[in-house]
Design a protein around this motif. Sequence first.
Motif, PDB file in Angstrom:
ATOM      1  N   PRO A  58      29.318 -32.272 -46.678  1.00 44.01           N
ATOM      2  CA  PRO A  58      28.878 -31.556 -45.616  1.00 44.01           C
ATOM      3  C   PRO A  58      28.294 -32.443 -44.378  1.00 44.01           C
ATOM      4  O   PRO A  58      28.692 -31.971 -43.168  1.00 44.01           O
ATOM      5  N   ARG A  59      28.043 -33.660 -44.699  1.00 46.95           N
ATOM      6  CA  ARG A  59      27.759 -34.614 -43.534  1.00 46.95           C
ATOM      7  C   ARG A  59      28.947 -34.999 -42.682  1.00 46.95           C
ATOM      8  O   ARG A  59      29.177 -35.094 -41.304  1.00 46.95           O
ATOM      9  N   GLU A  60      30.147 -35.217 -43.407  1.00 47.60           N
ATOM     10  CA  GLU A  60      31.263 -35.704 -42.857  1.00 47.60           C
ATOM     11  C   GLU A  60      31.833 -34.336 -42.204  1.00 47.60           C
ATOM     12  O   GLU A  60      32.468 -34.597 -41.102  1.00 47.60           O
ATOM     13  N   ALA A  61      31.858 -32.909 -42.421  1.00 46.97           N
ATOM     14  CA  ALA A  61      32.086 -31.936 -41.801  1.00 46.97           C
ATOM     15  C   ALA A  61      31.382 -31.758 -40.442  1.00 46.97           C
ATOM     16  O   ALA A  61      31.827 -31.525 -39.566  1.00 46.97           O
ATOM     17  N   GLU A  62      30.119 -32.151 -40.673  1.00 49.33           N
ATOM     18  CA  GLU A  62      29.207 -32.353 -39.252  1.00 49.33           C
ATOM     19  C   GLU A  62      29.568 -33.128 -38.383  1.00 49.33           C
ATOM     20  O   GLU A  62      29.817 -32.802 -37.188  1.00 49.33           O
ATOM     21  N   VAL A  63      29.888 -34.293 -38.973  1.00 54.68           N
ATOM     22  CA  VAL A  63      30.178 -35.399 -37.675  1.00 54.68           C
ATOM     23  C   VAL A  63      31.850 -35.048 -37.281  1.00 54.68           C
ATOM     24  O   VAL A  63      31.992 -35.241 -36.326  1.00 54.68           O
ATOM     25  N   LYS A  65      26.452 -47.020 -36.339  1.00 63.25           N
ATOM     26  CA  LYS A  65      27.401 -47.516 -37.287  1.00 63.25           C
ATOM     27  C   LYS A  65      27.329 -46.491 -38.767  1.00 63.25           C
ATOM     28  O   LYS A  65      28.558 -46.465 -39.099  1.00 63.25           O
ATOM     29  N   THR A  66      26.415 -45.863 -38.856  1.00 62.23           N
ATOM     30  CA  THR A  66      26.697 -44.730 -40.020  1.00 62.23           C
ATOM     31  C   THR A  66      27.675 -43.674 -39.490  1.00 62.23           C
ATOM     32  O   THR A  66      28.472 -43.222 -40.215  1.00 62.23           O
ATOM     33  N   VAL A  67      27.616 -43.380 -38.416  1.00 61.11           N
ATOM     34  CA  VAL A  67      28.395 -42.178 -37.809  1.00 61.11           C
ATOM     35  C   VAL A  67      29.917 -42.996 -37.853  1.00 61.11           C
ATOM     36  O   VAL A  67      30.910 -42.140 -38.282  1.00 61.11           O
ATOM     37  N   ASP A  68      29.970 -44.234 -37.696  1.00 62.82           N
ATOM     38  CA  ASP A  68      31.447 -44.713 -37.767  1.00 62.82           C
ATOM     39  C   ASP A  68      31.868 -44.727 -39.261  1.00 62.82           C
ATOM     40  O   ASP A  68      33.132 -44.491 -39.540  1.00 62.82           O
ATOM     41  N   THR A  69      30.835 -45.054 -39.978  1.00 65.41           N
ATOM     42  CA  THR A  69      31.384 -44.815 -41.562  1.00 65.41           C
ATOM     43  C   THR A  69      31.778 -43.352 -41.781  1.00 65.41           C
ATOM     44  O   THR A  69      32.832 -43.440 -42.513  1.00 65.41           O
ATOM     45  N   TYR A  70      30.979 -42.413 -41.440  1.00 67.84           N
ATOM     46  CA  TYR A  70      31.385 -41.123 -41.739  1.00 67.84           C
ATOM     47  C   TYR A  70      32.935 -40.859 -41.047  1.00 67.84           C
ATOM     48  O   TYR A  70      33.614 -40.074 -41.733  1.00 67.84           O
ATOM     49  N   ARG A  71      32.963 -41.191 -39.893  1.00 69.02           N
ATOM     50  CA  ARG A  71      34.330 -41.024 -39.177  1.00 69.02           C
ATOM     51  C   ARG A  71      35.555 -41.625 -40.034  1.00 69.02           C
ATOM     52  O   ARG A  71      36.396 -40.990 -39.879  1.00 69.02           O
ATOM     53  N   ALA A  72      35.254 -42.753 -40.357  1.00 65.10           N
ATOM     54  CA  ALA A  72      36.566 -43.639 -40.988  1.00 65.10           C
ATOM     55  C   ALA A  72      36.543 -42.811 -42.547  1.00 65.10           C
ATOM     56  O   ALA A  72      37.646 -42.449 -42.720  1.00 65.10           O
TER      57      ALA A  72
END
Length: 216
Positions: A156-161, A183-190
């Motif tokens: 769900p969080r990855e879909a949100e990002v 940095k956490t956003v970048d982790t989800y993006r990767a």
Amino acid sequence: MAESLGITAVLADDHAIVREGFAALCAVNGMTILGQASDGPSALEMILNLKPDFAILDLHMPGMTGAEVIRRLRAAGITAKLMILSISREDSTVMEALRAGADAYLLKDGPARHLLDAIHFVQEGGVYVSPLLKGAGLFTRAEKAPADNPMALLSPREAEVFSYLVNGLRAKDIAELLDISPKTVDTYRASLMRKLNVHDLVGLVKFAIERNLTST
């Protein structure tokens, strides 16, 4: 009586009968209703002052929309779980609410259990979209991803990002909306790019456009 949820909430809707109905549903499930508002500005002030765990907001209210209330709350650093109620099923309306920072988008004509499902889901960090909407599968966890729906691989969080990225938000902006670090956003993006087999932002936007997953 259902199991107590043990959380506080503010309700905002310009129709008293709707507010009272949701208040009764919340109360019988152990939620404490701190206040009720009938318009956007009152809802904004009430949430800022009372700091509830949850706020359930009508999308269309006098003075200020629910989405604008949420946008201002996020800008003020409010981390409460914010949920939108609406009769609209338009993809663009749903995306507007989510981009503003909503944790859930519920339909007023949906069953009462959807509200309770949403509360439990967003408490665990997910983004809940009414399963009555055609795009709901993008924001709910699936045990097995269909071959023609790679989005079901995302948390769900990855879909949100993902939704924020393909609609033009920067990592810094996303971090502020989600109350996490860039940095956490970048982790989800990767992570989501790896799952979707996409290698850059241009490819991610192309992926979204081809599947009609972006409002831009």
